[in-house]
Design a protein around this motif. Structure first.
Motif, PDB file in Angstrom:
ATOM      1  N   VAL A  32       0.844  -1.190   0.000  1.00 16.52           N
ATOM      2  CA  VAL A  32       0.000   0.000   0.000  1.00 16.52           C
ATOM      3  C   VAL A  32       0.878   1.238   0.000  1.00 16.52           C
ATOM      4  O   VAL A  32       1.712   1.408   0.898  1.00 16.52           O
ATOM      5  CB  VAL A  32      -0.937   0.025   1.229  1.00 16.52           C
ATOM      6  CG1 VAL A  32      -1.724   1.333   1.268  1.00 16.52           C
ATOM      7  CG2 VAL A  32      -1.887  -1.165   1.210  1.00 16.52           C
ATOM      8  N   GLU A  33       0.684   2.090  -0.999  1.00 17.66           N
ATOM      9  CA  GLU A  33       1.390   3.373  -1.029  1.00 17.66           C
ATOM     10  C   GLU A  33       0.374   4.483  -0.783  1.00 17.66           C
ATOM     11  O   GLU A  33      -0.623   4.604  -1.497  1.00 17.66           O
ATOM     12  CB  GLU A  33       2.091   3.612  -2.364  1.00 17.66           C
ATOM     13  CG  GLU A  33       2.843   4.940  -2.370  1.00 17.66           C
ATOM     14  CD  GLU A  33       3.657   5.165  -3.636  1.00 17.66           C
ATOM     15  OE1 GLU A  33       4.733   5.772  -3.540  1.00 17.66           O
ATOM     16  OE2 GLU A  33       3.211   4.735  -4.718  1.00 17.66           O
ATOM     17  N   ILE A  34       0.646   5.288   0.233  1.00 17.63           N
ATOM     18  CA  ILE A  34      -0.207   6.429   0.551  1.00 17.63           C
ATOM     19  C   ILE A  34       0.393   7.666  -0.103  1.00 17.63           C
ATOM     20  O   ILE A  34       1.539   8.045   0.193  1.00 17.63           O
ATOM     21  CB  ILE A  34      -0.314   6.625   2.073  1.00 17.63           C
ATOM     22  CG1 ILE A  34      -0.954   5.397   2.714  1.00 17.63           C
ATOM     23  CG2 ILE A  34      -1.120   7.874   2.400  1.00 17.63           C
ATOM     24  CD1 ILE A  34      -0.981   5.431   4.221  1.00 17.63           C
ATOM     25  N   LEU A  42       3.127   3.994  -8.866  1.00 18.52           N
ATOM     26  CA  LEU A  42       2.380   2.734  -8.886  1.00 18.52           C
ATOM     27  C   LEU A  42       2.973   1.781  -9.921  1.00 18.52           C
ATOM     28  O   LEU A  42       3.143   0.585  -9.664  1.00 18.52           O
ATOM     29  CB  LEU A  42       0.906   3.001  -9.203  1.00 18.52           C
ATOM     30  CG  LEU A  42       0.113   3.797  -8.160  1.00 18.52           C
ATOM     31  CD1 LEU A  42      -1.258   4.148  -8.696  1.00 18.52           C
ATOM     32  CD2 LEU A  42      -0.004   3.015  -6.855  1.00 18.52           C
ATOM     33  N   PHE A  43       3.297   2.324 -11.095  1.00 22.31           N
ATOM     34  CA  PHE A  43       3.892   1.514 -12.150  1.00 22.31           C
ATOM     35  C   PHE A  43       5.307   1.078 -11.768  1.00 22.31           C
ATOM     36  O   PHE A  43       5.740  -0.035 -12.091  1.00 22.31           O
ATOM     37  CB  PHE A  43       3.901   2.298 -13.465  1.00 22.31           C
ATOM     38  CG  PHE A  43       2.538   2.554 -14.023  1.00 22.31           C
ATOM     39  CD1 PHE A  43       2.001   1.710 -14.982  1.00 22.31           C
ATOM     40  CD2 PHE A  43       1.777   3.633 -13.578  1.00 22.31           C
ATOM     41  CE1 PHE A  43       0.734   1.936 -15.502  1.00 22.31           C
ATOM     42  CE2 PHE A  43       0.511   3.865 -14.097  1.00 22.31           C
ATOM     43  CZ  PHE A  43      -0.022   3.016 -15.058  1.00 22.31           C
ATOM     44  N   MET A  44       6.023   1.966 -11.075  1.00 22.37           N
ATOM     45  CA  MET A  44       7.369   1.619 -10.603  1.00 22.37           C
ATOM     46  C   MET A  44       7.316   0.429  -9.665  1.00 22.37           C
ATOM     47  O   MET A  44       8.104  -0.523  -9.791  1.00 22.37           O
ATOM     48  CB  MET A  44       8.005   2.816  -9.906  1.00 22.37           C
ATOM     49  CG  MET A  44       9.383   2.545  -9.319  1.00 22.37           C
ATOM     50  SD  MET A  44      10.044   3.955  -8.394  1.00 22.37           S
ATOM     51  CE  MET A  44       9.086   3.861  -6.884  1.00 22.37           C
ATOM     52  N   ASP A 100       4.240   5.272   3.469  1.00 23.15           N
ATOM     53  CA  ASP A 100       3.551   6.537   3.663  1.00 23.15           C
ATOM     54  C   ASP A 100       4.331   7.649   2.970  1.00 23.15           C
ATOM     55  O   ASP A 100       5.331   8.147   3.478  1.00 23.15           O
ATOM     56  CB  ASP A 100       3.403   6.841   5.162  1.00 23.15           C
ATOM     57  CG  ASP A 100       2.676   8.158   5.421  1.00 23.15           C
ATOM     58  OD1 ASP A 100       2.295   8.828   4.445  1.00 23.15           O
ATOM     59  OD2 ASP A 100       2.507   8.509   6.605  1.00 23.15           O
ATOM     60  N   ASP A 101       3.841   8.022   1.794  1.00 20.70           N
ATOM     61  CA  ASP A 101       4.397   9.143   1.043  1.00 20.70           C
ATOM     62  C   ASP A 101       3.287  10.165   0.819  1.00 20.70           C
ATOM     63  O   ASP A 101       3.146  10.735  -0.256  1.00 20.70           O
ATOM     64  CB  ASP A 101       4.961   8.654  -0.295  1.00 20.70           C
ATOM     65  CG  ASP A 101       5.683   9.743  -1.067  1.00 20.70           C
ATOM     66  OD1 ASP A 101       6.092  10.738  -0.442  1.00 20.70           O
ATOM     67  OD2 ASP A 101       5.822   9.606  -2.296  1.00 20.70           O
ATOM     68  N   GLY A 102       2.486  10.370   1.867  1.00 21.83           N
ATOM     69  CA  GLY A 102       1.312  11.228   1.759  1.00 21.83           C
ATOM     70  C   GLY A 102       1.609  12.696   1.962  1.00 21.83           C
ATOM     71  O   GLY A 102       2.539  13.259   1.381  1.00 21.83           O
ATOM     72  N   GLY A 103       0.836  13.316   2.858  1.00 24.89           N
ATOM     73  CA  GLY A 103       0.951  14.755   3.035  1.00 24.89           C
ATOM     74  C   GLY A 103       2.099  15.209   3.912  1.00 24.89           C
ATOM     75  O   GLY A 103       2.396  16.411   3.985  1.00 24.89           O
TER      76      GLY A 103
END
Length: 265
Positions: A32-34, A42-44, A100-103
């Motif tokens: 899961v990537e945030i 996503l493609f990476m 977690d790569d979110g905000g």
């Protein structure tokens, strides 16, 4: 670079990704990537982990739903909303890796960790990146930064040691790793359930003299002082006096050693 859509990463991140995620290549995992932004990451990740991996994106921008046409699962919502995160877990199940790569606000990072850490599979990890924001303005109250939160958890992990306070210790994370701009929470519930206790083999005992305190003058002074005060412990109120005496005796030496170590802090 081969991703068909834009992805922005810092150059120092790739070695960390390789170290953390390489053991999962070709495995049937849930990742899961945030924070997917332009969708390129996503493609990476699909290229990196292989076709067996289930790649899930979490994004606040509803336009990210377009990536479902490319075979990704997408959840739209705020990572600072515990109800939204619980909804993801109910639909997805337990997770191998959360990135977690979110905000990057402290609130988002802390709530995400608190809500998703219990749902990481054994042998999995929760990775928070861009933690350099803990030293920057505009991401929350600096005295409540994510790095301070993580360091508090380090303290609680070490309190699993039997002679400290294991009942109040952190047991959701087996360990924590720090890299530049990364904090990594490793999950291993079997390991965290082990009670620390002295363990010895059956090797020959040469009765070697223990020199561990040979260079600790404070300890030796306190030992002698404690022996001298031991006879007074039975007197009411003397325990507090004994404690004060020990603190007074050790103060000069402690101050000297503190000055010596100051340059490392």
């Amino acid at each position: 670079m081969n991703s068909p859509y834009k992805s922005s990463k810092h150059s120092t991140y790739f070695d960390v990704y390789d170290k953390l995620f390489s053991p999962y290549i070709g495995k049937d995992i849930t990742f899961v990537e945030i924070g997917v932004l332009g969708g390129g990451s996503l493609f990476m990740w699909r290229e990196f982990f292989g076709p067996q991996a289930r790649i899930i994106g979490v994004e606040l921008n509803p336009d990210a739903k377009r990536w479902e046409q490319e075979g990704f699962e997408i959840f739209i919502g705020s990572q600072s909303d515990p109800d939204f995160l619980e909804k993801i877990v109910r639909e997805v199940g337990d997770i191998d890796i959360v990135l977690d790569d979110g905000g990057h606000t402290y609130e988002q990072q802390i709530i995400t960790t608190e809500c998703l850490l219990p749902h990481i599979k054994d042998g999995g990890m929760l990775v928070v990146e861009d933690t350099h924001t803990s030293y920057m303005e505009g991401f929350g109250l600096r005295n409540r930064s994510f790095i301070k939160y993580a360091m508090n958890m380090v303290d609680r992990i070490n309190h699993r040691f039997a002679r400290l306070t294991p009942n109040a210790a952190e047991k959701r994370a087996w360990g924590i790793s720090f890299f530049e701009s990364f904090v990594v929470f490793d999950v291993n519930r079997k390991a965290t359930s082990v009670v620390s206790a002295p363990t010895e083999n059956n090797g020959e005992d040469l009765h070697a003299k223990d020199f561990r305190h040979a260079d600790n003058q404070t300890y030796e002074t306190l030992l002698k002082t404690s022996k001298g005060l031991s006879a007074l412990k039975a007197v009411p109120g003397m325990r507090a006096v004994a404690k004060l005496v020990r603190a007074t005796v050790s103060l000069p030496s402690n101050m000297k050693r503190a000055r010596k170590l100051k340059e490392y802090f």
